[in-house]
Motif scaffolding. Structure first.
Motif, PDB file in Angstrom:
ATOM      1  N   UNK A  61       0.826  -1.204   0.000  1.00 21.10           N
ATOM      2  CA  UNK A  61       0.000   0.000   0.000  1.00 21.10           C
ATOM      3  C   UNK A  61       0.863   1.258   0.000  1.00 21.10           C
ATOM      4  N   UNK A  62       1.035   1.829  -1.152  1.00 23.12           N
ATOM      5  CA  UNK A  62       1.796   3.068  -1.272  1.00 23.12           C
ATOM      6  C   UNK A  62       0.942   4.188  -0.705  1.00 23.12           C
ATOM      7  N   UNK A  63       1.516   4.951   0.212  1.00 21.46           N
ATOM      8  CA  UNK A  63       0.765   5.998   0.899  1.00 21.46           C
ATOM      9  C   UNK A  63       1.227   7.403   0.547  1.00 21.46           C
ATOM     10  N   UNK A  64       2.413   7.545  -0.038  1.00 22.46           N
ATOM     11  CA  UNK A  64       2.929   8.872  -0.366  1.00 22.46           C
ATOM     12  C   UNK A  64       3.703   8.809  -1.668  1.00 22.46           C
ATOM     13  N   UNK A  65       3.503   9.831  -2.503  1.00 19.38           N
ATOM     14  CA  UNK A  65       4.164   9.912  -3.801  1.00 19.38           C
ATOM     15  C   UNK A  65       4.747  11.316  -3.946  1.00 19.38           C
ATOM     16  N   UNK A  66       5.997  11.399  -4.376  1.00 17.15           N
ATOM     17  CA  UNK A  66       6.623  12.688  -4.655  1.00 17.15           C
ATOM     18  C   UNK A  66       6.971  12.747  -6.133  1.00 17.15           C
ATOM     19  N   UNK A  67       6.544  13.823  -6.781  1.00 17.27           N
ATOM     20  CA  UNK A  67       6.780  14.022  -8.208  1.00 17.27           C
ATOM     21  C   UNK A  67       7.397  15.398  -8.424  1.00 17.27           C
ATOM     22  N   UNK A  76      -3.270  16.741  -7.935  1.00 21.39           N
ATOM     23  CA  UNK A  76      -3.985  16.907  -6.674  1.00 21.39           C
ATOM     24  C   UNK A  76      -3.020  16.721  -5.505  1.00 21.39           C
ATOM     25  N   UNK A  77      -3.405  17.172  -4.317  1.00 15.12           N
ATOM     26  CA  UNK A  77      -2.569  16.973  -3.121  1.00 15.12           C
ATOM     27  C   UNK A  77      -2.732  15.573  -2.556  1.00 15.12           C
ATOM     28  N   UNK A  78      -3.835  14.949  -2.870  1.00 23.04           N
ATOM     29  CA  UNK A  78      -4.074  13.575  -2.449  1.00 23.04           C
ATOM     30  C   UNK A  78      -5.163  12.991  -3.323  1.00 23.04           C
ATOM     31  N   UNK A  79      -5.228  11.682  -3.324  1.00 21.26           N
ATOM     32  CA  UNK A  79      -6.289  10.981  -4.050  1.00 21.26           C
ATOM     33  C   UNK A  79      -6.642   9.721  -3.284  1.00 21.26           C
ATOM     34  N   UNK A  80      -7.821   9.252  -3.517  1.00 20.97           N
ATOM     35  CA  UNK A  80      -8.276   8.020  -2.885  1.00 20.97           C
ATOM     36  C   UNK A  80      -8.290   6.928  -3.939  1.00 20.97           C
ATOM     37  N   UNK A  85      -6.129   6.575   1.111  1.00 23.57           N
ATOM     38  CA  UNK A  85      -5.675   7.896   0.695  1.00 23.57           C
ATOM     39  C   UNK A  85      -4.190   7.831   0.352  1.00 23.57           C
ATOM     40  N   UNK A  86      -3.840   8.410  -0.774  1.00 26.18           N
ATOM     41  CA  UNK A  86      -2.453   8.522  -1.206  1.00 26.18           C
ATOM     42  C   UNK A  86      -2.129  10.006  -1.237  1.00 26.18           C
ATOM     43  N   UNK A  87      -1.121  10.419  -0.463  1.00 22.73           N
ATOM     44  CA  UNK A  87      -0.716  11.820  -0.396  1.00 22.73           C
ATOM     45  C   UNK A  87       0.308  12.100  -1.490  1.00 22.73           C
ATOM     46  N   UNK A  88       0.121  13.224  -2.170  1.00 23.41           N
ATOM     47  CA  UNK A  88       1.013  13.591  -3.258  1.00 23.41           C
ATOM     48  C   UNK A  88       1.738  14.876  -2.907  1.00 23.41           C
ATOM     49  N   UNK A  89       3.034  14.908  -3.134  1.00 21.19           N
ATOM     50  CA  UNK A  89       3.789  16.141  -2.940  1.00 21.19           C
ATOM     51  C   UNK A  89       4.621  16.395  -4.191  1.00 21.19           C
TER      52      UNK A  89
END
Length: 140
Positions: A61-67, A76-80, A85-89
């Motif tokens: 389960x990936x929970x955080x992504x940095x691009x 988006x800042x996060x997506x479900x 919930x996956x947080x994006x930064x």
């Protein structure tokens, strides 16, 4: 008046095309790049769900992504995805322009080379093979 912005919700049946992805083998040696991903567009909201689904078996389960904000101008800042919930930064460094970092709690991180969507198929294939086979980082 209070309100919250809704976050994109991606149901499993909405997952469109499978991710174009190549991963290095489970080599115990240190790697800077775990493989390569060739998205079809610069729309992270459209592209990320298929990648997360493809990586689920290996990284859980990936929970955080940095691009990089240059590669993905809008995200988006996060997506479900499938109830989680996956947080994006986003970062803005030149060194990370063609990389994506995915974090899975308790498992670790996955760093992928991002082949630009507009790359010709021959070049994309070559870059993906090199990223899979080389233990060091690559420059695009």
């Amino acid at each position: 008046m209070t309100g919250t912005m809704s976050e994109p919700t991606i149901a499993p049946q909405q997952a469109v095309l499978p991710a174009r992805l190549t991963l290095a083998g489970p080599d115990p040696g240190l790697r800077r790049t775990d493989g390569a991903w060739w998205p079809r567009s610069h729309d992270l909201g459209d592209e990320l769900p298929a990648l997360l689904i493809a990586l689920n078996a290996r990284w859980g389960r990936i929970t955080r992504v940095t691009v990089d904000s240059g590669m993905w101008p809008i995200s988006p800042r996060r997506m479900t995805l499938a109830g989680r919930v996956v947080h994006l930064s986003r970062c803005g460094t030149a060194a990370g322009r063609h990389k994506i970092c995915l974090l899975s709690y308790g498992i670790g991180r996955c760093d992928l080379l991002v082949v630009p969507p507009e790359s010709p198929p021959e070049e994309a294939g070559r870059l993906m093979e090199e990223a899979r086979d080389m233990p060091c980082s690559m420059n695009l």
